[in-house]
Structures are given as structure tokens and as C-alpha cells.
Design a protein around this motif. Structure first.
Motif, PDB file in Angstrom:
ATOM      1  N   LEU A 190       0.863  -1.168   0.000  1.00  0.00           N
ATOM      2  CA  LEU A 190       0.000   0.000   0.000  1.00  0.00           C
ATOM      3  C   LEU A 190       0.904   1.224   0.000  1.00  0.00           C
ATOM      4  O   LEU A 190       1.729   1.393   0.902  1.00  0.00           O
ATOM      5  CB  LEU A 190      -0.904  -0.006   1.239  1.00  0.00           C
ATOM      6  CG  LEU A 190      -1.960   1.088   1.296  1.00  0.00           C
ATOM      7  CD1 LEU A 190      -2.927   0.990   0.113  1.00  0.00           C
ATOM      8  CD2 LEU A 190      -2.718   1.021   2.610  1.00  0.00           C
ATOM      9  N   LEU A 191       0.781   2.060  -1.021  1.00  0.00           N
ATOM     10  CA  LEU A 191       1.624   3.247  -1.157  1.00  0.00           C
ATOM     11  C   LEU A 191       1.040   4.421  -0.366  1.00  0.00           C
ATOM     12  O   LEU A 191      -0.122   4.388   0.052  1.00  0.00           O
ATOM     13  CB  LEU A 191       1.762   3.610  -2.629  1.00  0.00           C
ATOM     14  CG  LEU A 191       2.298   2.498  -3.540  1.00  0.00           C
ATOM     15  CD1 LEU A 191       2.381   2.978  -4.982  1.00  0.00           C
ATOM     16  CD2 LEU A 191       3.661   2.019  -3.054  1.00  0.00           C
ATOM     17  N   GLU A 192       1.843   5.463  -0.188  1.00  0.00           N
ATOM     18  CA  GLU A 192       1.424   6.636   0.586  1.00  0.00           C
ATOM     19  C   GLU A 192       0.156   7.276   0.056  1.00  0.00           C
ATOM     20  O   GLU A 192      -0.660   7.775   0.817  1.00  0.00           O
ATOM     21  CB  GLU A 192       2.545   7.687   0.600  1.00  0.00           C
ATOM     22  CG  GLU A 192       3.502   7.532   1.747  1.00  0.00           C
ATOM     23  CD  GLU A 192       4.461   8.710   1.829  1.00  0.00           C
ATOM     24  OE1 GLU A 192       4.028   9.855   1.628  1.00  0.00           O
ATOM     25  OE2 GLU A 192       5.627   8.461   2.117  1.00  0.00           O
ATOM     26  N   ASP A 193      -0.017   7.266  -1.272  1.00  0.00           N
ATOM     27  CA  ASP A 193      -1.204   7.891  -1.862  1.00  0.00           C
ATOM     28  C   ASP A 193      -2.428   6.976  -1.815  1.00  0.00           C
ATOM     29  O   ASP A 193      -3.491   7.332  -2.321  1.00  0.00           O
ATOM     30  CB  ASP A 193      -0.932   8.353  -3.287  1.00  0.00           C
ATOM     31  CG  ASP A 193      -0.750   7.202  -4.276  1.00  0.00           C
ATOM     32  OD1 ASP A 193      -0.732   6.022  -3.860  1.00  0.00           O
ATOM     33  OD2 ASP A 193      -0.619   7.493  -5.483  1.00  0.00           O
ATOM     34  N   GLY A 194      -2.288   5.790  -1.213  1.00  0.00           N
ATOM     35  CA  GLY A 194      -3.403   4.867  -1.098  1.00  0.00           C
ATOM     36  C   GLY A 194      -3.478   3.843  -2.217  1.00  0.00           C
ATOM     37  O   GLY A 194      -4.303   2.935  -2.169  1.00  0.00           O
ATOM     38  N   SER A 195      -2.638   3.976  -3.234  1.00  0.00           N
ATOM     39  CA  SER A 195      -2.611   3.015  -4.340  1.00  0.00           C
ATOM     40  C   SER A 195      -1.998   1.707  -3.869  1.00  0.00           C
ATOM     41  O   SER A 195      -1.208   1.671  -2.935  1.00  0.00           O
ATOM     42  CB  SER A 195      -1.770   3.545  -5.506  1.00  0.00           C
ATOM     43  OG  SER A 195      -2.321   4.730  -6.012  1.00  0.00           O
ATOM     44  N   ILE A 196      -2.348   0.635  -4.565  1.00  0.00           N
ATOM     45  CA  ILE A 196      -1.749  -0.665  -4.303  1.00  0.00           C
ATOM     46  C   ILE A 196      -0.758  -0.944  -5.418  1.00  0.00           C
ATOM     47  O   ILE A 196      -1.099  -0.826  -6.598  1.00  0.00           O
ATOM     48  CB  ILE A 196      -2.814  -1.778  -4.279  1.00  0.00           C
ATOM     49  CG1 ILE A 196      -3.810  -1.529  -3.149  1.00  0.00           C
ATOM     50  CG2 ILE A 196      -2.156  -3.152  -4.139  1.00  0.00           C
ATOM     51  CD1 ILE A 196      -5.026  -2.447  -3.185  1.00  0.00           C
TER      52      ILE A 196
END
Length: 160
Positions: free
Chosen positions: A47-53
Motif C-alpha cells: 500500500l503506497l502513501e497515496d493509497g494506491s496498491i
């Protein structure tokens, strides 16, 4: 979210939660096939900082229908529309540019390049420069051929 998310088989891909918020999003929760998604259960998923997977290597484990719920300091506006993840073969070159081209200054230089895939890929060319702005070497290919050069400046072709 788009109704279909295309991810290339066997290489990395992303599942993005398209949201704009003020104040900014602080948390994104994901559902897969109607249940909370536990990303830690999937090797190579982050899970990335921007909420993307980010999926390191897309396999059939990724198939399913996804929704996201973004949150910020004010709460949430709810769940996104569902998006079905579809695996696709990654794009590939059908005509690969040679590794070196020479031409007199001021003359036209035609470098052949073609690609295929579904959806149809876009071929993007870029000039490769070093940190100082000077032409730089491209990463060495697996084969020991010279680097592609157009007008004395290295160029790279990339399929997207």
C-alpha cells in the motif's frame, strides 16, 4: 474508479483509488470481491502513501472486483464504484530499434520501431541525458551491442 483496471501479467502494476480531497487523504481502505482486502496476505503487494496498491508481479491472485474508501480529517464520502481487475499480456516490440544509427548532421534519420498489445501500446521516445544535462549512456542491454544513437545523442524507446 474506471470500470476495468488492466494490469500486465508477470510484471508490476497498480490499483489506484482516484480521489482528490481537501484536506488531503490520510487513509485508503480497500475491498476485494466485497470483503476487506488484507494486503499483507499477498506477497509483493504494497500500500503506497497515496493509497494506491502496487503489485510487484501480477498473477491470477489479483483477479477480482475492487473498491476503495478514502478518508481524510473530515471523514469519508463513501466507497468508490467497483472496478474489475483484468490481467493482460504486457505490450511488446514487434520491430525493435537497432542499437546504433549514424547519419550526417542535417540529414533525416529514420529509426524503425513498432509494438503490439491489447490495449494498443503507445511508443514513447525520450532523449537520455545525464544529471549534468549531457548525453549519457543507456543501461546496457543483455546483448553486447552498441547503444542506440540519433544525431550523436542516445535515445531510448519505451512501450507503454
Amino acid at each position: 474508479m474506471p470500470p476495468i483496471i488492466y494490469v500486465p501479467i508477470g510484471i508490476h502494476g497498480y490499483i489506484r483509488c482516484p480521489v482528490e480531497a481537501e484536506p488531503p487523504v490520510t487513509l485508503v481502505k480497500w475491498n476485494k470481491d466485497g470483503r476487506p482486502l488484507r494486503i499483507e496476505k499477498y506477497a509483493g503487494w504494497n500500500l503506497l502513501e497515496d493509497g494506491s496498491i502496487r503489485i510487484e508481479e501480477a498473477t491470477e491472485d489479483a483477479l477480482g472486483t475492487y473498491t476503495c474508501v478514502p478518508y481524510n480529517a473530515l471523514g469519508t464520502m463513501g466507497q468508490s464504484p467497483p472496478a474489475r481487475l483484468v490481467l493482460k499480456d504486457p505490450p511488446y516490440f514487434t520491430v525493435l530499434p537497432g542499437w546504433e544509427y549514424r547519419q550526417e548532421a542535417g540529414r533525416e534519420l529514420l529509426i524503425p520501431c513498432a509494438a503490439a498489445g491489447d490495449p494498443f501500446p503507445i511508443i514513447a521516445w525520450r532523449k537520455v541525458l545525464s544529471e549534468t544535462g549531457e548525453p549519457s549512456a543507456l543501461p546496457r542491454p543483455e546483448r553486447p551491442d552498441p547503444l542506440p544513437v540519433a544525431g550523436g545523442v542516445p535515445w531510448a524507446a519505451q512501450v507503454a
